[in-house]
Design a protein around this motif. Structure first.
Motif, PDB file in Angstrom:
ATOM      1  N   ARG A  69       0.721  -1.112  -0.094  1.00 56.55           N
ATOM      2  CA  ARG A  69       0.058  -0.123   0.115  1.00 56.55           C
ATOM      3  C   ARG A  69       0.887   1.319  -0.010  1.00 56.55           C
ATOM      4  O   ARG A  69       1.885   1.160   0.607  1.00 56.55           O
ATOM      5  N   LEU A  77      -7.143   6.844   3.173  1.00 55.27           N
ATOM      6  CA  LEU A  77      -8.268   7.072   2.200  1.00 55.27           C
ATOM      7  C   LEU A  77      -8.614   5.813   1.652  1.00 55.27           C
ATOM      8  O   LEU A  77      -7.615   4.738   1.733  1.00 55.27           O
ATOM      9  N   PRO A  78      -9.568   5.406   1.136  1.00 56.23           N
ATOM     10  CA  PRO A  78     -10.106   4.370   0.498  1.00 56.23           C
ATOM     11  C   PRO A  78      -9.171   3.830  -0.460  1.00 56.23           C
ATOM     12  O   PRO A  78      -8.321   4.812  -1.169  1.00 56.23           O
ATOM     13  N   PHE A 125      -6.750   8.543  -3.544  1.00 53.46           N
ATOM     14  CA  PHE A 125      -7.049   7.360  -2.864  1.00 53.46           C
ATOM     15  C   PHE A 125      -5.662   6.647  -2.829  1.00 53.46           C
ATOM     16  O   PHE A 125      -4.541   7.289  -3.217  1.00 53.46           O
ATOM     17  N   ARG A 188     -12.477  -6.824   3.046  1.00 52.55           N
ATOM     18  CA  ARG A 188     -12.629  -5.404   3.180  1.00 52.55           C
ATOM     19  C   ARG A 188     -14.024  -4.895   2.776  1.00 52.55           C
ATOM     20  O   ARG A 188     -14.558  -5.597   2.160  1.00 52.55           O
ATOM     21  N   GLU A 191     -16.480   0.565   1.687  1.00 53.73           N
ATOM     22  CA  GLU A 191     -16.027   1.929   2.308  1.00 53.73           C
ATOM     23  C   GLU A 191     -14.528   1.870   2.294  1.00 53.73           C
ATOM     24  O   GLU A 191     -13.868   2.847   2.211  1.00 53.73           O
ATOM     25  N   ASP A 192     -13.791   0.822   2.243  1.00 47.32           N
ATOM     26  CA  ASP A 192     -12.544   0.554   2.010  1.00 47.32           C
ATOM     27  C   ASP A 192     -11.722   0.737   0.608  1.00 47.32           C
ATOM     28  O   ASP A 192     -10.588   0.987   0.448  1.00 47.32           O
ATOM     29  N   LEU A 193     -12.607   0.405  -0.471  1.00 51.06           N
ATOM     30  CA  LEU A 193     -12.034   0.377  -1.817  1.00 51.06           C
ATOM     31  C   LEU A 193     -12.674   1.251  -2.674  1.00 51.06           C
ATOM     32  O   LEU A 193     -14.117   1.728  -2.722  1.00 51.06           O
ATOM     33  N   VAL A 194     -12.170   1.993  -3.672  1.00 46.66           N
ATOM     34  CA  VAL A 194     -12.306   2.709  -4.707  1.00 46.66           C
ATOM     35  C   VAL A 194     -12.807   1.762  -5.864  1.00 46.66           C
ATOM     36  O   VAL A 194     -13.862   2.180  -6.634  1.00 46.66           O
ATOM     37  N   THR A 380     -16.759  -4.162  -4.429  1.00 42.38           N
ATOM     38  CA  THR A 380     -16.674  -2.999  -5.393  1.00 42.38           C
ATOM     39  C   THR A 380     -16.545  -3.243  -6.665  1.00 42.38           C
ATOM     40  O   THR A 380     -16.626  -4.278  -7.170  1.00 42.38           O
ATOM     41  N   TYR A 424     -12.672   9.811 -10.040  1.00 38.47           N
ATOM     42  CA  TYR A 424     -12.696   9.632  -8.596  1.00 38.47           C
ATOM     43  C   TYR A 424     -12.856  11.087  -7.867  1.00 38.47           C
ATOM     44  O   TYR A 424     -13.700  11.321  -7.225  1.00 38.47           O
ATOM     45  N   ARG A 428     -15.735  13.026  -5.789  1.00 35.20           N
ATOM     46  CA  ARG A 428     -15.497  12.990  -4.144  1.00 35.20           C
ATOM     47  C   ARG A 428     -15.519  14.670  -3.898  1.00 35.20           C
ATOM     48  O   ARG A 428     -14.631  15.256  -4.505  1.00 35.20           O
TER      49      ARG A 428
END
Length: 431
Positions: A69, A77-78, A125, A188, A191-194, A380, A424, A428
């Motif tokens: 990551r 952030l996601p 993100f 996951r 809300e954790d992933l785009v 997702t 994205y 947002r």
């Protein structure tokens, strides 16, 4: 390949990484790397090093997936998830799954370097890379174990699955250093992933036939698998006249021919693919009429409703055959997976990536093979990039890709991530 950090991982280096992964095999005469094996552990450690050199923070999750990551413009952030799988089928090729992992690492490395040099703004993100632990299902007979854990759809009944040596999935987890009680920690939430993007060899001949390096995926086939049984009567081959015969093997043979006919006639409408890959006959003696024939059916189509309609036609045709020959027909469904359409906005991002390589009219394909993206679609949006492979061959040592196609694929995948970031960010509100 050198261990030094590269500003950008080239296509040649990505292919060299696939060759390194080839060394982690349970076979000396071919490639086989299964879930929770010693070879799996070596592949995870090596992928971890590549992720770290790319500037990612790394960990192995509770299901044995290896993860990396890079935070976005602020922590927490996601994440946009990139990845594929590190496990293989028996006697595998070098690129199914593995190429997608090394391409994802290469893209993450490029983007991390560009952000660090100030060439682009930090992403809106987090960016994550995953090497899934089990997509093929080779060891325990159930596919997508790693990605199912991430999607939060783990089935506790799987703990009782056993490999060919009688080792349970539960015991294999423990031997690998994982705690089966903690597998839920890999999950996951939305809300954790785009979203999720996966690069993969096509596993089909269509890009090669069109002389295209890359394509975008529209949907992943919905699949159903069955164990079909035709039951007759075992009797002496010489002493039983034809009017008295209830030959299960002949009935099964006619059924298999009908399966192919129905699938062929669906081309251009439902585009179903129906495959009988295994047949077992009892009692199996040369001088005995077969009393039972069991055979498999793998049925796929772009849309679940079309797939199911083709199944009803197949089942009806086999029932008719059996009724006409005094046979009994039995059905056991062993697997069902819904079709997984790619999200239009992620398709658009992948299309933008392909166009950036000079292909102004990117080719859309539905994936006839299954992928980790199918499981991740439960949590997702998904998108996929296909890379041309030689002769469309896969699950075979003959898998091969061209370096120019991999180079274009890395470029396209990087551009796709930036297109996702642009879309994205526009969606947002600023934080």
């Amino acid at each position: 390949m050198s261990d030094q950090v590269h500003e950008e991982t080239s296509a040649g280096e990505a292919l060299a990484r696939c060759a390194i992964l080839d060394q982690y095999s349970a076979r000396t005469s071919g490639l086989e790397r299964v879930h929770l094996s010693a070879e799996h552990a070596l592949a995870n450690r090596t992928a971890t090093r590549w992720m770290q050199r790319a500037g990612l923070d790394t960990w192995q999750d509770a299901a044995g997936n290896v993860c990396g990551r890079r935070e976005g413009h602020e922590p927490g952030l996601p994440a946009l998830l990139l990845g594929s799988h590190l496990d293989t089928v028996p006697d595998a090729g070098s690129f199914d799954g593995m190429l997608g992992v090394v391409m994802a690492i290469a893209v993450a490395e490029r983007l991390v370097r560009r952000v660090d040099r100030g060439e682009i703004a930090p992403l809106p993100f987090a960016l994550e890379v995953v090497g899934f632990s089990d997509e093929e299902g080779t060891r325990f007979g159930t596919a997508l174990l790693g990605s199912s854990a991430v999607a939060g759809v783990w089935d506790d009944d799987w703990w009782d699955l056993r490999d060919r040596d009688g080792i349970s999935l539960y015991d294999a987890f423990t031997a690998f250093g994982l705690d089966p009680r903690e597998v839920g920690a890999a999950a996951r939430g939305p809300e954790d992933l785009v979203g999720y993007l996966e690069a993969h060899i096509e596993q089909g001949p269509f890009l090669e036939a069109a002389d295209r390096s890359l394509g975008f995926v529209t949907t992943i086939a919905g699949a159903r698998r069955f164990r079909l049984s035709v039951i007759g009567e075992a009797r002496h081959a010489g002493g039983t006249p034809y009017p008295r015969r209830k030959d299960a093997l002949v009935g099964a043979s006619l059924a298999i021919a009908e399966i192919e006919r129905i699938a062929l006639e669906s081309q251009g409408s439902s585009d179903a693919i129906a495959t009988v890959g295994r047949i077992e006959v009892a009692p199996g003696a040369v001088n005995v009429i077969a009393g039972r024939a069991d055979f498999s059916l793998d049925l796929r189509a772009p849309h679940d409703a079309d797939r199911d309609a083709v199944w009803e036609e197949i089942a009806g045709a086999i029932e008719t055959i059996c009724a006409s020959r005094g046979l009994r027909f039995e059905v056991l469904e062993t697997h069902r997976a819904p079709a997984a359409p790619c999200a239009p906005w992620l398709q658009d991002a992948v299309v933008a990536g392909v166009r950036a390589t000079g292909d102004e009219t990117p080719m859309g394909l539905w994936s006839r093979a299954g992928h980790d993206a199918m499981a991740i679609a439960a949590v997702t949006d998904i998108g996929m990039l296909f890379v041309r492979c030689f002769d469309g061959i896969s699950h075979h040592p003959g898998e091969d890709v061209r370096e120019i196609d991999v180079a274009r694929g890395i470029d396209a995948f990087e551009t796709a991530v930036l297109a996702v970031a642009e879309t994205y960010a526009a969606r947002r509100p600023a934080r």
